[in-house]
Design a protein around this motif. Structure first.
Motif, PDB file in Angstrom:
ATOM      1  N   SER A  70       0.845  -1.189   0.000  1.00  0.00           N
ATOM      2  CA  SER A  70       0.000   0.000   0.000  1.00  0.00           C
ATOM      3  C   SER A  70       0.878   1.235   0.000  1.00  0.00           C
ATOM      4  O   SER A  70       2.053   1.189   0.362  1.00  0.00           O
ATOM      5  N   ILE A  71       0.272   2.327  -0.440  1.00  0.00           N
ATOM      6  CA  ILE A  71       0.917   3.628  -0.353  1.00  0.00           C
ATOM      7  C   ILE A  71      -0.140   4.618   0.089  1.00  0.00           C
ATOM      8  O   ILE A  71      -1.275   4.582  -0.372  1.00  0.00           O
ATOM      9  N   THR A  72       0.248   5.461   1.024  1.00  0.00           N
ATOM     10  CA  THR A  72      -0.644   6.484   1.549  1.00  0.00           C
ATOM     11  C   THR A  72       0.037   7.823   1.410  1.00  0.00           C
ATOM     12  O   THR A  72       1.200   7.981   1.800  1.00  0.00           O
ATOM     13  N   ARG A  73      -0.682   8.777   0.866  1.00  0.00           N
ATOM     14  CA  ARG A  73      -0.158  10.144   0.806  1.00  0.00           C
ATOM     15  C   ARG A  73      -0.308  10.731   2.199  1.00  0.00           C
ATOM     16  O   ARG A  73      -1.414  10.850   2.718  1.00  0.00           O
ATOM     17  N   THR A  74       0.802  11.100   2.803  1.00  0.00           N
ATOM     18  CA  THR A  74       0.780  11.559   4.189  1.00  0.00           C
ATOM     19  C   THR A  74       0.920  13.061   4.325  1.00  0.00           C
ATOM     20  O   THR A  74       0.835  13.592   5.425  1.00  0.00           O
ATOM     21  N   GLY A  75       1.144  13.752   3.223  1.00  0.00           N
ATOM     22  CA  GLY A  75       1.280  15.199   3.239  1.00  0.00           C
ATOM     23  C   GLY A  75       1.365  15.707   1.824  1.00  0.00           C
ATOM     24  O   GLY A  75       1.271  14.942   0.860  1.00  0.00           O
ATOM     25  N   GLU A  76       1.581  16.995   1.695  1.00  0.00           N
ATOM     26  CA  GLU A  76       1.633  17.605   0.369  1.00  0.00           C
ATOM     27  C   GLU A  76       2.721  16.988  -0.509  1.00  0.00           C
ATOM     28  O   GLU A  76       2.533  16.819  -1.709  1.00  0.00           O
ATOM     29  N   GLY A  77       3.835  16.618   0.086  1.00  0.00           N
ATOM     30  CA  GLY A  77       4.929  16.040  -0.679  1.00  0.00           C
ATOM     31  C   GLY A  77       5.495  14.794  -0.039  1.00  0.00           C
ATOM     32  O   GLY A  77       6.688  14.527  -0.153  1.00  0.00           O
ATOM     33  N   SER A  78       4.661  14.018   0.638  1.00  0.00           N
ATOM     34  CA  SER A  78       5.179  12.839   1.327  1.00  0.00           C
ATOM     35  C   SER A  78       4.233  11.655   1.184  1.00  0.00           C
ATOM     36  O   SER A  78       3.041  11.817   0.944  1.00  0.00           O
ATOM     37  N   ALA A  79       4.802  10.469   1.345  1.00  0.00           N
ATOM     38  CA  ALA A  79       4.028   9.236   1.229  1.00  0.00           C
ATOM     39  C   ALA A  79       4.660   8.160   2.099  1.00  0.00           C
ATOM     40  O   ALA A  79       5.851   8.205   2.415  1.00  0.00           O
ATOM     41  N   ARG A  80       3.838   7.188   2.457  1.00  0.00           N
ATOM     42  CA  ARG A  80       4.294   6.049   3.270  1.00  0.00           C
ATOM     43  C   ARG A  80       3.952   4.769   2.518  1.00  0.00           C
ATOM     44  O   ARG A  80       2.803   4.554   2.142  1.00  0.00           O
ATOM     45  N   ILE A  81       4.951   3.950   2.306  1.00  0.00           N
ATOM     46  CA  ILE A  81       4.788   2.645   1.663  1.00  0.00           C
ATOM     47  C   ILE A  81       4.737   1.600   2.765  1.00  0.00           C
ATOM     48  O   ILE A  81       5.525   1.644   3.711  1.00  0.00           O
ATOM     49  N   VAL A  82       3.821   0.645   2.623  1.00  0.00           N
ATOM     50  CA  VAL A  82       3.732  -0.460   3.576  1.00  0.00           C
ATOM     51  C   VAL A  82       3.637  -1.769   2.786  1.00  0.00           C
ATOM     52  O   VAL A  82       2.867  -1.866   1.837  1.00  0.00           O
ATOM     53  N   VAL A  83       4.434  -2.754   3.192  1.00  0.00           N
ATOM     54  CA  VAL A  83       4.370  -4.096   2.620  1.00  0.00           C
ATOM     55  C   VAL A  83       4.139  -5.061   3.775  1.00  0.00           C
ATOM     56  O   VAL A  83       4.841  -4.993   4.791  1.00  0.00           O
ATOM     57  N   THR A  84       3.135  -5.921   3.629  1.00  0.00           N
ATOM     58  CA  THR A  84       2.790  -6.865   4.691  1.00  0.00           C
ATOM     59  C   THR A  84       2.921  -8.302   4.194  1.00  0.00           C
ATOM     60  O   THR A  84       2.729  -8.589   3.022  1.00  0.00           O
ATOM     61  N   ASP A  85       3.250  -9.195   5.135  1.00  0.00           N
ATOM     62  CA  ASP A  85       3.264 -10.629   4.849  1.00  0.00           C
ATOM     63  C   ASP A  85       2.949 -11.366   6.143  1.00  0.00           C
ATOM     64  O   ASP A  85       2.799 -10.741   7.192  1.00  0.00           O
ATOM     65  N   THR A  86       2.840 -12.676   6.074  1.00  0.00           N
ATOM     66  CA  THR A  86       2.416 -13.458   7.236  1.00  0.00           C
ATOM     67  C   THR A  86       3.565 -13.965   8.096  1.00  0.00           C
ATOM     68  O   THR A  86       3.335 -14.647   9.090  1.00  0.00           O
ATOM     69  N   SER A  87       4.791 -13.632   7.746  1.00  0.00           N
ATOM     70  CA  SER A  87       5.933 -14.060   8.543  1.00  0.00           C
ATOM     71  C   SER A  87       6.066 -13.185   9.792  1.00  0.00           C
ATOM     72  O   SER A  87       5.852 -11.979   9.743  1.00  0.00           O
ATOM     73  N   ARG A  88       6.452 -13.784  10.889  1.00  0.00           N
ATOM     74  CA  ARG A  88       6.692 -13.027  12.126  1.00  0.00           C
ATOM     75  C   ARG A  88       8.191 -12.752  12.312  1.00  0.00           C
ATOM     76  O   ARG A  88       8.614 -12.249  13.339  1.00  0.00           O
ATOM     77  N   THR A  89       8.989 -13.046  11.307  1.00  0.00           N
ATOM     78  CA  THR A  89      10.434 -12.810  11.374  1.00  0.00           C
ATOM     79  C   THR A  89      10.743 -11.445  10.775  1.00  0.00           C
ATOM     80  O   THR A  89      10.439 -11.196   9.606  1.00  0.00           O
ATOM     81  N   ARG A  90      11.330 -10.588  11.606  1.00  0.00           N
ATOM     82  CA  ARG A  90      11.695  -9.246  11.136  1.00  0.00           C
ATOM     83  C   ARG A  90      13.061  -9.302  10.468  1.00  0.00           C
ATOM     84  O   ARG A  90      13.997  -9.866  11.026  1.00  0.00           O
TER      85      ARG A  90
END
Length: 137
Positions: A70-90
């Motif tokens: 996913s990507i979310t626009r967090t401000g006028e010139g900023s964004a946050r990318i998120v990638v998810t999976d089912t692993s609990r290993t960081r």
């Protein structure tokens, strides 16, 4: 893919992909399209590299059936990318030998993102990266 701007609140795009190698390419295209639609094409290079690395890592290093991006626009010139999976290993960044063909993905994410990290969540983990207009080249 259809893009619609939110009338109130942050603009957001999200998708789940089968955990196959082509998922990274699909997520890359979708994230780039979202940024273009939102008028943030200057964030595309970094965003595309980051989402490609994070999705590829999830596909290669977990047994997840699907990977979320996913990507979310967090401000006028900023964004946050998120990638998810089912692993609990960081994942942890490592410095591979100079002749290694793999192992530099998180170093690339660190170089391109203004901030990044991982969080354990119900059902797996979330990798995230923040990009701002003044992001590193």
């Amino acid at each position: 893919m259809t893009m619609t701007a939110a009338s109130v609140g942050p603009q957001r795009y999200q998708e789940r992909y089968p955990a196959r190698p082509e998922a990274a390419t699909q997520a890359r295209r979708d994230i780039a399209l979202a940024l273009e639609t939102w008028g943030l094409p200057h964030l595309s290079f970094a965003a595309e590299q980051i989402v490609t690395e994070l999705v590829a890592n999830a596909v290669e290093h977990t047994d997840a059936a699907t990977v979320g991006a996913s990507i979310t626009r967090t401000g006028e010139g900023s964004a946050r990318i998120v990638v998810t999976d089912t692993s609990r290993t960081r994942p942890t960044p490592v410095v591979p030998p100079a002749d290694a063909e793999h192992g530099r993905g998180l170093l690339l994410v660190d170089a391109l993102a203004d901030d990044w990290g991982s969080e354990l969540v119900h059902g797996g983990k979330r990798m995230w990266a923040e990009l701002r207009t003044d992001a590193k080249p």
